[in-house]
Design a protein around this motif. Structure first.
Motif, short mmCIF file in Angstrom:
data_model
loop_
_atom_site.label_atom_id
_atom_site.label_comp_id
_atom_site.label_asym_id
_atom_site.label_seq_id
_atom_site.Cartn_x
_atom_site.Cartn_y
_atom_site.Cartn_z
N THR A 115 3.24 66.21 -1.48
CA THR A 115 3.84 65.77 -0.22
C THR A 115 5.31 65.41 -0.40
O THR A 115 6.17 65.75 0.43
CB THR A 115 3.07 64.56 0.34
OG1 THR A 115 1.70 64.91 0.47
CG2 THR A 115 3.62 64.16 1.70
N TYR A 116 5.62 64.72 -1.49
CA TYR A 116 7.01 64.31 -1.74
C TYR A 116 7.91 65.54 -1.92
O TYR A 116 8.99 65.62 -1.32
CB TYR A 116 7.07 63.43 -2.99
CG TYR A 116 8.45 62.90 -3.29
CD1 TYR A 116 8.87 61.68 -2.77
CD2 TYR A 116 9.33 63.62 -4.10
CE1 TYR A 116 10.14 61.19 -3.04
CE2 TYR A 116 10.60 63.15 -4.37
CZ TYR A 116 11.00 61.94 -3.84
OH TYR A 116 12.27 61.46 -4.09
N CYS A 117 7.45 66.50 -2.73
CA CYS A 117 8.26 67.69 -2.98
C CYS A 117 8.40 68.54 -1.71
O CYS A 117 9.46 69.14 -1.47
CB CYS A 117 7.62 68.53 -4.09
SG CYS A 117 7.60 67.73 -5.70
N ALA A 118 7.35 68.58 -0.89
CA ALA A 118 7.42 69.34 0.34
C ALA A 118 8.36 68.70 1.35
O ALA A 118 9.10 69.40 2.07
CB ALA A 118 6.02 69.49 0.94
N ASP A 119 8.36 67.37 1.42
CA ASP A 119 9.19 66.67 2.40
C ASP A 119 10.65 66.61 1.98
O ASP A 119 11.55 66.77 2.82
CB ASP A 119 8.65 65.25 2.61
CG ASP A 119 7.30 65.24 3.30
OD1 ASP A 119 6.96 66.25 3.97
OD2 ASP A 119 6.56 64.24 3.16
N TYR A 120 10.91 66.37 0.69
CA TYR A 120 12.28 66.15 0.22
C TYR A 120 12.88 67.37 -0.47
O TYR A 120 14.04 67.32 -0.92
CB TYR A 120 12.33 64.95 -0.73
CG TYR A 120 12.01 63.65 -0.03
CD1 TYR A 120 12.99 62.97 0.67
CD2 TYR A 120 10.73 63.12 -0.07
CE1 TYR A 120 12.70 61.76 1.31
CE2 TYR A 120 10.43 61.93 0.57
CZ TYR A 120 11.41 61.26 1.27
OH TYR A 120 11.12 60.08 1.92
N LYS A 121 12.10 68.47 -0.60
CA LYS A 121 12.60 69.71 -1.22
C LYS A 121 13.17 69.43 -2.61
O LYS A 121 14.28 69.83 -2.97
CB LYS A 121 13.68 70.38 -0.35
CG LYS A 121 13.32 70.47 1.12
CD LYS A 121 12.11 71.30 1.35
CE LYS A 121 11.77 71.42 2.83
NZ LYS A 121 11.35 70.16 3.47
#
Length: 241
Positions: free
Chosen positions: A150-156
């Motif tokens: 989720t973190y990588c998807a939201d913050y790229k």
């Protein structure tokens, strides 16, 4: 005797006719097989072209999605792919297209091509893990794979789900130990892809560095001799003066 000769002549004539008929049948069968082979080759070529064009289209859609110019579907693809691969998503479309084209072009050596392609994707995942190991947001030890995704998807950012998964597996040996293992895995993947020995490469680099140092020593010795000669010439001139 005459009847026997005529009978033999008739037998020879019938045998020659049978031979000619068999020869024509064989030729016809060979033509049919060649025609089928040509049709199959054309069908395979058409299939390969369709797969290559489809993979290129998918890669283009992914690239457009990364820059928010592929509509609502593109935004969903972007969110999913960044969650899986982190910042490495920027180069994943190119890797996808190149790997599929590589497999299609090397169909005669499909087993080797598959091994190299698998090694290429393995190297890609290892790089994702190295980025996640260095970035370490969210903290690998305190967060699960869902939080990392989720973190990588939201913050790229980060290395995505696959990078976090590999880091989670190596987390018991610490961040430094995990990074060392990842470096070794990356080298193994490169050896498989390039079919070049890492040890032999190090030996070549060592031999090259030794040769360069030897040449530098020789140049320095020649420079010292030249400088000494110039000093002697100058001292003789001063003595004459």
């Amino acid at each position: 005797m005459a009847k026997t000769a005529s009978n033999n002549g008739r037998k020879n004539t019938s045998q020659s006719r049978k031979t000619n008929t068999q020869g024509k049948k064989t030729t016809a069968q060979g033509r049919k097989k060649q025609t089928k082979k040509n049709v199959q080759t054309q069908a395979d070529q058409l299939k390969n072209d369709c797969i290559i064009l489809f993979s290129i289209a998918c890669a283009i859609i992914m690239v457009l999605s990364n820059f928010n110019i592929a509509g609502t579907l593109g935004r969903g693809i972007k969110w999913l792919m960044f969650g899986l691969f982190g910042v490495m998503e920027y180069i994943f479309p190119v890797i996808l297209a190149v790997s599929i084209i590589f497999l299609m072009v090397n169909r005669e050596l499909l087993r080797v091509a598959r091994i190299k392609t698998a090694a290429g994707y393995g190297l890609f995942v290892v790089l994702c893990a190295m980025i996640q190991c260095l970035y370490n947001k969210p903290d690998i030890a305190d967060n699960g794979l869902g939080s990392i995704f989720t973190y990588c998807a939201d913050y790229k950012a980060g290395g995505g789900f696959f990078g976090g998964l590999l880091c989670k597996v190596l987390s018991p040996i610490g961040s430094i130990g995990a990074f060392v293992i990842l470096m070794i895995l990356a080298i193994i993947c490169l050896v498989i892809i390039t079919e070049r020995s890492f040890i032999s490469g190090l030996k070549k680099v060592g031999n090259g560095s030794q040769r360069i140092m030897q040449e530098a020593r020789e140049d320095y010795s020649a420079y010292k001799e030249h400088s000494a000669g110039r000093q002697n010439d100058m001292s003789d001139d001063e003595y004459r003066r």
